[in-house]
Design a protein around this motif. Structure first.
Motif, PDB file in Angstrom:
ATOM      1  N   ARG A   1       1.573  -0.506   2.418  1.00 41.25           N
ATOM      2  CA  ARG A   1       1.654   0.450   1.301  1.00 41.25           C
ATOM      3  C   ARG A   1       1.648   1.879   1.815  1.00 41.25           C
ATOM      4  N   ARG A   2       0.856   2.132   2.835  1.00 40.47           N
ATOM      5  CA  ARG A   2       0.818   3.470   3.431  1.00 40.47           C
ATOM      6  C   ARG A   2       2.162   3.809   4.076  1.00 40.47           C
ATOM      7  N   LYS A   3       2.727   2.848   4.801  1.00 39.05           N
ATOM      8  CA  LYS A   3       4.030   3.055   5.435  1.00 39.05           C
ATOM      9  C   LYS A   3       5.100   3.326   4.376  1.00 39.05           C
ATOM     10  N   ILE A   4       5.062   2.557   3.294  1.00 41.20           N
ATOM     11  CA  ILE A   4       6.031   2.730   2.211  1.00 41.20           C
ATOM     12  C   ILE A   4       5.906   4.121   1.599  1.00 41.20           C
ATOM     13  N   GLU A   5       4.691   4.545   1.316  1.00 38.78           N
ATOM     14  CA  GLU A   5       4.487   5.878   0.731  1.00 38.78           C
ATOM     15  C   GLU A   5       4.936   6.984   1.671  1.00 38.78           C
ATOM     16  N   ASP A   6       4.657   6.824   2.968  1.00 43.16           N
ATOM     17  CA  ASP A   6       5.094   7.821   3.950  1.00 43.16           C
ATOM     18  C   ASP A   6       6.618   7.914   3.995  1.00 43.16           C
TER      19      ASP A   6
END
Length: 56
Positions: A8-13
Motif C-alpha cells: 500500500r505504501r509503494k502504491i501510494e508513493d
C-alpha cells in the motif's frame, strides 16, 4: 500483514509520483509518465494477488 502494508505504501508513493509527473509534463503519453503508470499497474496487480492469497 506487513506485506500488504508495504505494498500500500509503494502504491501510494507511485500514485503521488505519477500525479506529480502529470502536473509537470501536462502530457499523459510522455515516456516517464507511461513508465510510472505501468509500474503502478504492476504494484496494484501484485497487491490484489497478495490480498486474494490472504482471503483464501
Amino acid at each position: 500483514m506487513g506485506e500488504t502494508k508495504e505494498m500500500r505504501r509503494k502504491i501510494e508513493d507511485l500514485r503521488r509520483y505519477l500525479y506529480d509527473l502529470i502536473r509537470q509534463n501536462k502530457n499523459l503519453v510522455a515516456a516517464e509518465v507511461v513508465f510510472v503508470s505501468q509500474e503502478l499497474d504492476k504494484a496494484l496487480n501484485e497487491y490484489d494477488m497478495i490480498v486474494k492469497k490472504q482471503i483464501a
